[in-house]
Structures are given as structure tokens and as C-alpha cells.
Write a protein that holds these residues in place. Structure first.
Motif, PDB file in Angstrom:
ATOM      1  N   GLY A   1       0.804  -1.212   0.000  1.00  0.00           N
ATOM      2  CA  GLY A   1       0.000   0.000   0.000  1.00  0.00           C
ATOM      3  C   GLY A   1       0.835   1.259   0.000  1.00  0.00           C
ATOM      4  O   GLY A   1       0.429   2.292  -0.548  1.00  0.00           O
ATOM      5  N   ALA A   2       2.013   1.225   0.623  1.00  0.00           N
ATOM      6  CA  ALA A   2       2.855   2.433   0.695  1.00  0.00           C
ATOM      7  C   ALA A   2       3.179   2.962  -0.687  1.00  0.00           C
ATOM      8  O   ALA A   2       3.157   4.172  -0.915  1.00  0.00           O
ATOM      9  CB  ALA A   2       4.131   2.121   1.479  1.00  0.00           C
ATOM     10  N   ALA A   3       3.467   2.067  -1.618  1.00  0.00           N
ATOM     11  CA  ALA A   3       3.816   2.505  -2.971  1.00  0.00           C
ATOM     12  C   ALA A   3       2.604   3.031  -3.732  1.00  0.00           C
ATOM     13  O   ALA A   3       2.750   3.834  -4.656  1.00  0.00           O
ATOM     14  CB  ALA A   3       4.457   1.347  -3.740  1.00  0.00           C
ATOM     15  N   LEU A   4       1.421   2.579  -3.353  1.00  0.00           N
ATOM     16  CA  LEU A   4       0.213   2.931  -4.103  1.00  0.00           C
ATOM     17  C   LEU A   4      -0.517   4.142  -3.537  1.00  0.00           C
ATOM     18  O   LEU A   4      -1.181   4.873  -4.276  1.00  0.00           O
ATOM     19  CB  LEU A   4      -0.737   1.724  -4.140  1.00  0.00           C
ATOM     20  CG  LEU A   4      -0.195   0.488  -4.853  1.00  0.00           C
ATOM     21  CD1 LEU A   4      -1.091  -0.711  -4.592  1.00  0.00           C
ATOM     22  CD2 LEU A   4      -0.101   0.753  -6.357  1.00  0.00           C
ATOM     23  N   VAL A   5      -0.432   4.348  -2.221  1.00  0.00           N
ATOM     24  CA  VAL A   5      -1.182   5.451  -1.614  1.00  0.00           C
ATOM     25  C   VAL A   5      -0.281   6.382  -0.805  1.00  0.00           C
ATOM     26  O   VAL A   5      -0.743   7.419  -0.310  1.00  0.00           O
ATOM     27  CB  VAL A   5      -2.323   4.924  -0.708  1.00  0.00           C
ATOM     28  CG1 VAL A   5      -3.216   3.968  -1.457  1.00  0.00           C
ATOM     29  CG2 VAL A   5      -1.776   4.270   0.560  1.00  0.00           C
ATOM     30  N   GLY A   6       0.972   6.031  -0.646  1.00  0.00           N
ATOM     31  CA  GLY A   6       1.882   6.815   0.195  1.00  0.00           C
ATOM     32  C   GLY A   6       2.054   6.155   1.548  1.00  0.00           C
ATOM     33  O   GLY A   6       1.132   5.528   2.083  1.00  0.00           O
ATOM     34  N   SER A   7       3.243   6.263   2.117  1.00  0.00           N
ATOM     35  CA  SER A   7       3.558   5.532   3.351  1.00  0.00           C
ATOM     36  C   SER A   7       2.704   5.996   4.524  1.00  0.00           C
ATOM     37  O   SER A   7       2.311   5.190   5.370  1.00  0.00           O
ATOM     38  CB  SER A   7       5.043   5.673   3.684  1.00  0.00           C
ATOM     39  OG  SER A   7       5.400   7.044   3.804  1.00  0.00           O
ATOM     40  N   ARG A   8       2.405   7.308   4.611  1.00  0.00           N
ATOM     41  CA  ARG A   8       1.635   7.789   5.754  1.00  0.00           C
ATOM     42  C   ARG A   8       0.217   7.241   5.731  1.00  0.00           C
ATOM     43  O   ARG A   8      -0.277   6.728   6.731  1.00  0.00           O
ATOM     44  CB  ARG A   8       1.618   9.324   5.793  1.00  0.00           C
ATOM     45  CG  ARG A   8       0.815   9.839   6.987  1.00  0.00           C
ATOM     46  CD  ARG A   8       0.849  11.350   7.116  1.00  0.00           C
ATOM     47  NE  ARG A   8       0.122  11.763   8.292  1.00  0.00           N
ATOM     48  CZ  ARG A   8       0.604  11.750   9.528  1.00  0.00           C
ATOM     49  NH1 ARG A   8       1.838  11.341   9.737  1.00  0.00           N
ATOM     50  NH2 ARG A   8      -0.128  12.136  10.554  1.00  0.00           N
TER      51      ARG A   8
END
Length: 839
Positions: free
Chosen positions: A446-453
Motif C-alpha cells: 500500500g505504501a507505494a500505491l497510496v503513500g507511506s503515511r
């Protein structure tokens, strides 16, 4: 080293023996009832921090099953030493660590201990590990014990290991610690000074309805609240009331209007509430608690226990991919632990909200978590440890085979293990997150797709369920928690900080799409599409699901379901928390479930009765059909299977065209099968559903009409026993026609249980016996017909009929049929098909 006056605890008498056992064997089992000090005094003594128990300073790691117990034990030990928390004594839980360079005794959760073991199996710097509350049989504790035994056997034989239990059933632990060669480990018992606890049986006036899933009968909760009020009026001291979950605690609290402080003690309670429950109060208190207060916590001031008799256990529906908690009757061991809380400091009383007769039906001990839980996280731990099947681990109970197979299948779908079940590098990264593997995968991808935060924010919501009052729309929950200032929001922010790795920038996806994507990455099998405009839903796993009445999610065509359960007896899952989704995001998150296949099946159109072969090219996401197109040239093997299915469902009688010749041959064969058995074939409906006799016509068929054109009479000939030579005797054993004395060839009727020859009476004059069929085994039944073709008599013995029955038939019919011969002696008369000549 110090000796605080508070160290005068019952377990101190067992400490010297425990020290000697560890010196001699390096392992020991400590059995000490609640309240004896095993959680607080023993670690300090083994660490060499007490004047009363001199010895070298050793670093001690204490593992507790619950975060609440970790904090409480560390605070208690720091207080006993008169030191600051985080100094000599510290603690570590997920997202919260208070230790320093001088920390000698560190209290951790078993989950944290497992993470440390996976990072460095040798546990450098640790001299003693104490696994507390082993009797509760939590899966993490069982796993940690197995790993530690491996470490002692292969890497650090000097590492000291203690299993501490609040119960006396220690044989299994002693056997595990001792190993097969050296014999059981020493068992050291500490006897408490518990005060007497009187038992008051307080069942409700009417029998409570059994719990269903996590639903508890409101009438029972009302009775528990009434029992608390009664206890306050009858006995002095604080009340500790045991309930199965947070929801029940809140409902009982709402029913209590008492002159006492009401505290709600559970793992999700704010830190201030937990601290208040574990320190003496200024007035009377009622502490409503889950099982967290059974053994590993001391709640001061308690003289009264009110026990609902209920507990929560995990249950996993592996076929549907649903896991959750269910409410069950607590075990006898749990009942003893709970009652003992009333006698920690003085004589007390326990009110049990069930009858004494019911008590005899309870199980002795709680079911080990390994037998009930979703084993995906355990299987990944075992794979990362190097034992994918967990067969080499010294576990108190082996993992169930079906649950392990389901877990390995899930891990393979996540890319966490290879074809042999060994952990991949991706699997190790997922494991290091300290989350369930599904959530670890969602965080990682998910970090790569929506951002780590945002990935961390959403995974933090999934890892610790938010308060139910925030609703079932996870996006609305996210917005509320971001703005929240309560205890849950504070814990959530800590978890977000822990989970946020690197600084992958936020993508352009709006929050709605981002939330749906992360939830669907964690649970792709729970991607759900509405079957109609207002639901219900079908999940990719194939499970039907419904949103709760009044849900904010109603009307969403797609959902990513975060939390769902299946109430007992319900055909559908219940969606507890989800977020709206679109098809594009569903395809992205559920890519591993996307398939395109040829589907050829026997289908009956809506409202129709006649099935037909339906051939389509279908694109699916799990069980959800995304698109379809008609196939003009389907695979022949698939068509054949569909036709066979049609035969099985509708039967050969309905699908094939049965000519008169085919029906007659089938009836003759059925007669011989009944009369003679093998090798004459069974031609019943079930037998004819088998395909062999219809080949090769069946292999050439493409639709229902092709089956209807099959020459059934010719096909039935294939069933005759040609290989034995018996087929040639068909006309001998079951002739189609029989020649009667008049010369007529009359057809035999084989449709009934016995063969029947129906013939006009005058054609049988002089015939004393009809032939027996099936090689003389079955007599032929003769229906003697009047000149009009109506039955006049039925017989299986013609000779007797001519003697005894014929006269009555003759007298009845000769007046109506005067032109037909009615001789006085039919046995000697000439048979005829003709009338008497006119005079």
C-alpha cells in the motif's frame, strides 16, 4: 540491591528452590497461584536485585500475554525497588517502549519477544527468560516457548528458561522443558495465602438464551448488573465483575446506577482508566473487566467478584476466510482464577451468575488458542524460523492440519512463502512489521500505491479495531480518528508512527480510493459486489454478506470489507466495517484472484424447466463475475461434462427420446436383472445416468437436441452381456412375444413386477400351462381377455382356471358374446381367433 517491605510475598519461599533448579538444569516450571508474587518478585530475585536473594546481576526478560499486564507488572516492580520506570525495570510493547541502558528487568509482550527472536535468535545480553501465565495457552506464548527451546538446544544452552503458571497442571510444561533425554524439568510450587472465598450461586430467574457469536442475551446482562447491585448491598469492599467483552462491559456499566466509582478495564481502555483500576481508590469501586484481570493483574481492594460465566474464544471459518471471536462458557479453571481475586487481601465472596448444576457441565480448562485461531501469523513465524510445517517445534499441542494448510495457502497468495513453504524475503519483510501477515502485506504494497503515511494510518485502524460507536464506514472512522483526542486516537497515532517506514510520498488517489485499496490489499477475498442496487453482497470468497440495517455503506456497488463475521445459523456474513470501492480499484487489489476461463455447464433458464448446455467465456474476481461472452466453439471435454451433469440432474428418462422399441427392451432387461442379477445389467434411472452406454453418440453431442436424437434402443444393446455370451439368450429368457395355441404371437408386458401375457380367452383353449420365463424361474401371469379385450380373469395356473374358474366366466360372458365359442370343456376345445359362423 534492596529489600522493600512490599516484598513479603508468598512466592519468596519458593525462590531458593527455583534458583537451585535453574543452576542445575537451566529450566524450571514455577506453579504459583495468583497473588503470590510470581510476576513481580521472582524476576527481581532472579535478576539479583534483592538483598534477600543474593546472586550475580542477570538480565531478565519477562513475557506477558497482554499489554495491560506488561505495563502493570513493570510499574509494580519499579515501585517495589523504589526506582523510576524505565530505569532498572522497563517494558516494551508494540509502539511503546520505556527502557534505558541500565535496565535489568524488561517486561515485554510475547509478540515482542517473538519479534526479537526472529531478528536475533541468540537474544544477546539476556540471561533469563520468564514466560508468565503459560496456563492461558495463548498461541504467541506457545510459539515463543518452542523457539526458546530451539535456542537452548542449538545456540545458547546457558540461557535460563522459566515457565510460570497460576495453575498446578504443570506436567506438560515440565515434559517440554525437560526434553526426551533428561526427563521432566523441575517443578517448583509456591503456595499462596489466599483467604477463604464464599461461593454464592446467583442464576437468573429465567434461563438465558445461549450466546450467538458475540451477541449476549440482554436479559443476562441485566441480571449481572442486578447482581452487582446486590453484592454492593450485602458485602463490603470493591467489586470485580468479569464479562466477556468490551461491548458487554459498556452495556452493564450503563445499567449501573450505584454509589460507587464504575471503571471499565480492558485492553482498549485509556491508560488513565487502567491505572485507576490497578491502584487503590478513595471510595468503593466497581471494576468491570474482561479476562485480562483473571490472573496477571492485581486489582487492590477487591473483596467481591461477580462472574458472568462467559469468555471469548477465537473461531476461524477457513472455508469463508472469516475469523473472529465467539462467546462461550468459561472453563472451570477460569472460574477458579476469577473467584480467587476476591481472596487476595482478605476473605471474600464470589457471585456466580449460573446454577451449581450448570457448573458441572463446564470444560476443565480453556481450549488452547492454537486449536481455534487463524494460524496465518503462526505459519509465517514458523516459516521464518526455518520450520514451515512446525513439525520440529516443541509445542504443547500440534497445529491442526486443515488450519495450517489454509494458512500456507494464504501466505503463498501473499508471496510470503515459496512453493516449499519457506519464507521469502518478502515474507520476512512482512513478518518484521509485527502485524498479521495480511496487514503486513497491505502496509508493504500500500505504501507505494497510496503513500507511506496513509498506508500506515489505514493499517493502524485495521490492526486495532476502533470503537464501534464510530460506525461501519472505515473512511468516516479514519477522518474521526485523525481529528480525535481520546485514548484510542492517541494509541492510533503511536501505531502510525511505528508503522510508517521511509517517506513514500502520498499519491494522487483520493482518500476513498486509498482506503478501499489498502483494505482490499489486506483482504482481497473480502472484496464484495452488490447483487442488487441495495445489496446483499457477494464476496470474492463466495460468501454472501449483508450490511447492517441503516448502514452508511448501503447502496455502494462495491465494498472492501475490513471486518465481517457470520452469526450462528445465518447463511450470510455480517459486514461490521468496510469502505466503498470501485471496480478498477477492486481489480488492482484483487489481481491475484482475477481469472478468465471457459465455463461450460448445464443450466436451466430462469422460470424454465428444460436445461441446456450454456457455454461462456467468463472473467471473474474470485466468485464475483465481472464479464461474460458466449462461446461459439467450446472445449469438447467441457461440453461432455456439462451433458453428463444434465443427465445426472434431469435423468435419462427426461433427456433421451424413448421409442416403443427402446422402452420394451429396457423393460425386458430390467426384468432379467431382477430375476437373474448379473450379468444382466441394471437399467434403472441412476444406472443410466452413467455415460458408457451412450458412447460414441455422447462425445459427438453438443446440446440437448443431440441427446434427444440418440437411438436409445441401439444404445441399450451395448449393455447386453456380450462378453459372456449370455446376450444371445435374451429372446429365450425374456421373449418379446409368445406364440399361443391359436397361432397368434402375443407381446409380453414386462412393465410390472411380473411379466404379463394378455390374450383373448378363446385363443388359449387346450393350453394347460403358460411357459415360465428367465429359465423357468418366473411364471408368466396370464390376463384372460373377453372378446371386447377387457380382463375377464387373471391366473398363473391355467389348468386350475379351466377346472374351477372357467364356468363362472362362461356364464357371465356367453350371453353378451353369443357369436364366440364357449365350450363346456375348454381343455379339449380347439383354440381360435375367429367367431362362430352365422347360422
Amino acid at each position: 540491591m534492596v529489600l522493600n517491605p512490599g516484598l513479603e510475598l508468598p512466592v519468596r519461599t519458593a525462590v531458593p528452590a527455583l534458583g537451585r533448579a535453574l543452576d542445575e538444569r537451566g529450566v524450571a516450571v514455577l506453579a504459583a497461584p495468583p497473588g503470590t508474587g510470581k510476576t513481580t518478585l521472582v524476576p527481581l530475585a532472579l535478576a539479583g536485585l534483592l538483598d534477600a536473594f543474593p546472586g550475580p546481576v542477570r538480565r531478565v526478560l519477562v513475557a506477558e500475554p497482554r499489554r495491560l499486564a506488561v505495563r502493570a507488572a513493570a510499574r509494580r516492580m519499579a515501585w517495589l525497588l523504589g526506582s523510576e520506570l524505565g530505569g532498572t525495570v522497563g517494558y516494551s510493547i508494540r509502539g511503546d517502549r520505556r527502557t534505558g541502558p541500565g535496565t535489568v528487568v524488561e517486561v515485554v509482550t510475547t509478540g515482542v519477544l517473538l519479534q526479537r527472536l526472529q531478528r536475533d535468535q541468540e537474544l544477546p545480553g539476556v540471561d533469563v527468560v520468564i514466560l508468565d501465565e503459560c496456563h492461558e495457552r495463548h498461541l504467541d506464548a506457545d510459539t515463543a516457548l518452542a523457539f526458546l527451546l530451539d535456542v537452548r538446544a542449538a545456540l545458547r544452552p546457558e540461557l535460563r528458561l522459566v515457565c510460570a503458571s497460576a495453575t498446578s497442571d504443570t506436567e506438560a510444561w515440565a515434559a517440554l522443558l525437560g526434553g526426551p533425554d533428561e526427563g521432566p524439568a523441575p517443578v517448583i510450587e509456591a503456595h499462596g495465602t489466599s483467604h477463604a472465598v464464599d461461593v454464592i450461586w446467583a442464576p437468573p430467574a429465567r434461563l438465558a438464551r445461549p450466546a450467538q457469536g458475540t451477541r449476549t442475551d440482554p436479559a443476562l446482562l441485566e441480571h449481572v448488573a442486578a447482581t452487582v447491585r446486590r453484592a454492593l448491598s450485602e458485602h463490603p469492599g470493591d467489586v470485580l465483575c468479569f464479562l466477556p467483552g468490551v461491548g458487554e462491559i459498556a452495556r452493564v456499566a450503563a445499567r449501573l446506577d450505584v454509589d460507587a466509582e464504575v471503571l471499565q478495564l480492558h485492553g482498549q481502555a485509556p491508560q488513565a482508566v487502567q491505572d485507576a483500576a490497578l491502584t487503590p481508590g478513595n471510595g468503593r469501586r466497581v471494576i468491570l473487566a474482561t479476562s485480562v484481570a483473571e490472573s496477571s493483574l492485581t486489582v487492590p481492594g477487591v473483596r467481591i467478584v461477580v462472574d458472568s460465566g462467559l469468555a471469548r474464544e477465537p473461531r476461524t471459518d477457513h472455508a469463508r476466510g472469516l475469523a473472529g471471536l465467539v462467546t462461550v462458557r468459561s472453563s472451570l479453571a477460569a472460574g477458579r482464577q476469577r473467584a480467587g481475586r476476591a481472596g487476595r487481601e482478605a476473605p471474600g465472596v464470589v457471585y456466580r451468575c449460573w446454577s451449581e448444576a450448570e457448573d458441572a457441565l463446564a470444560v476443565r480448562f480453556p481450549t488452547p488458542e492454537i486449536a481455534l485461531a487463524d494460524l496465518t501469523a503462526f505459519a509465517l513465524q514458523a516459516a521464518c524460523w526455518g520450520d514451515p510445517d512446525a513439525r520440529g517445534l516443541a509445542l504443547p499441542d500440534p497445529p491442526p492440519g486443515g488450519a495450517m494448510a489454509a494458512a500456507r495457502q494464504t501466505l503463498a497468495a501473499l508471496g510470503a512463502v515459496d512453493a516449499d513453504g519457506r519464507a521469502t524475503e518478502r515474507g520476512r519483510r512482512i513478518a518484521r512489521a509485527g502485524l498479521h501477515p495480511r496487514l503486513g502485506r497491505a502496509l508493504l504494497d500500500g505504501a507505494a500505491l497510496v503513500g507511506s503515511r496513509r498506508a500506515a494510518e489505514l493499517v493502524a485502524l485495521l490492526s486495532e479495531e476502533p470503537p464501534r460507536a464510530l460506525g461501519d464506514d472505515l473512511l468516516a472512522v479514519l477522518r474521526a480518528v485523525r481529528a480525535g483526542r481520546d485514548g484510542y486516537a492517541a494509541r492510533w497515532r503511536e501505531e502510525v508512527r511505528r508503522l510508517r517506514a521511509g517517506d513514500t510520498p502520498q499519491t494522487a488517489l483520493p482518500d476513498t480510493a486509498a482506503a478501499g485499496l489498502v483494505v482490499a490489499l489486506a483482504h482481497p477475498e473480502r472484496i464484495a459486489r452488490a447483487r442488487t442496487a441495495e445489496g446483499p453482497y457477494l464476496m470474492a470468497s463466495g460468501t454472501a454478506a449483508e450490511a447492517t440495517p441503516g448502514s452508511a455503506l448501503a447502496g455502494a456497488p462495491w465494498l472492501a470489507v475490513a471486518v465481517a463475521d457470520r452469526p450462528a445459523g445465518s447463511p450470510s456474513a455480517r459486514i461490521r466495517r468496510a469502505v466503498a470501492l470501485d471496480e478498477e480499484t477492486a481489480r488492482l487489489a484483487g489481481a491475484s484472484l482475477l481469472t478468465e476461463r471457459e465455463e461450460v455447464r448445464w443450466a436451466v433458464p430462469p422460470g424454465g424447466r428444460r436445461g441446456e448446455v450454456a457455454a461462456r467465456r467468463v472473467e471473474t474476481l474470485g466468485a464475483i463475475e465481472l464479464a461474460s461472452a458466449t462461446l461459439t466453439s467450446p472445449d469438447r471435454a467441457l461440453v461432455r461434462e456439462a451433458l453428463l451433469d444434465g443427465l445426472a440432474r434431469e435423468g435419462a428418462d427426461a433427456l433421451l427420446t424413448w421409442s416403443q422399441a427402446a422402452v420394451a427392451l429396457r423393460e425386458r432387461l430390467a426384468f432379467l436383472h431382477r430375476a437373474l442379477g448379473a450379468p444382466w445389467p441394471d437399467v434403472g434411472e441412476a444406472a443410466l445416468a452413467q455415460p458408457d452406454w451412450l458412447e460414441p453418440e455422447l462425445s459427438r453431442a453438443r446440446r440437448r437436441a443431440d441427446l434427444e436424437r440418440i437411438g436409445v434402443a441401439s444404445a441399450l444393446q451395448r449393455l447386453l452381456p456380450w462378453t459372456t455370451g449370455e446376450a444371445g439368450r435374451l429372446d429365450e429368457l425374456a421373449p418379446e412375444r409368445i406364440t399361443v395355441p391359436s397361432g397368434s404371437r402375443v407381446r409380453v408386458d414386462y412393465s410390472g413386477e411380473r411379466p404379463v401375457l394378455a390374450v383373448k380367452l378363446q385363443e388359449l383353449f387346450g393350453w394347460q400351462a403358460a411357459p415360465a420365463l428367465a429359465g423357468g424361474r418366473v411364471p408368466l401371469t396370464v390376463h384372460l381377455l373377453s372378446p371386447a379385450g377387457r380382463p375377464a380373469a387373471v391366473t398363473g395356473d391355467l389348468a386350475t382356471f379351466w377346472r374351477e374358474g372357467y364356468r363362472a366366466v362362461r356364464a357371465d360372458l356367453r350371453g353378451r358374446y353369443p357369436r364366440h365359442p364357449w365350450p363346456e370343456d375348454p381343455g379339449a376345445a380347439q383354440p381360435t381367433r375367429h367367431l362362430n359362423p352365422r347360422k
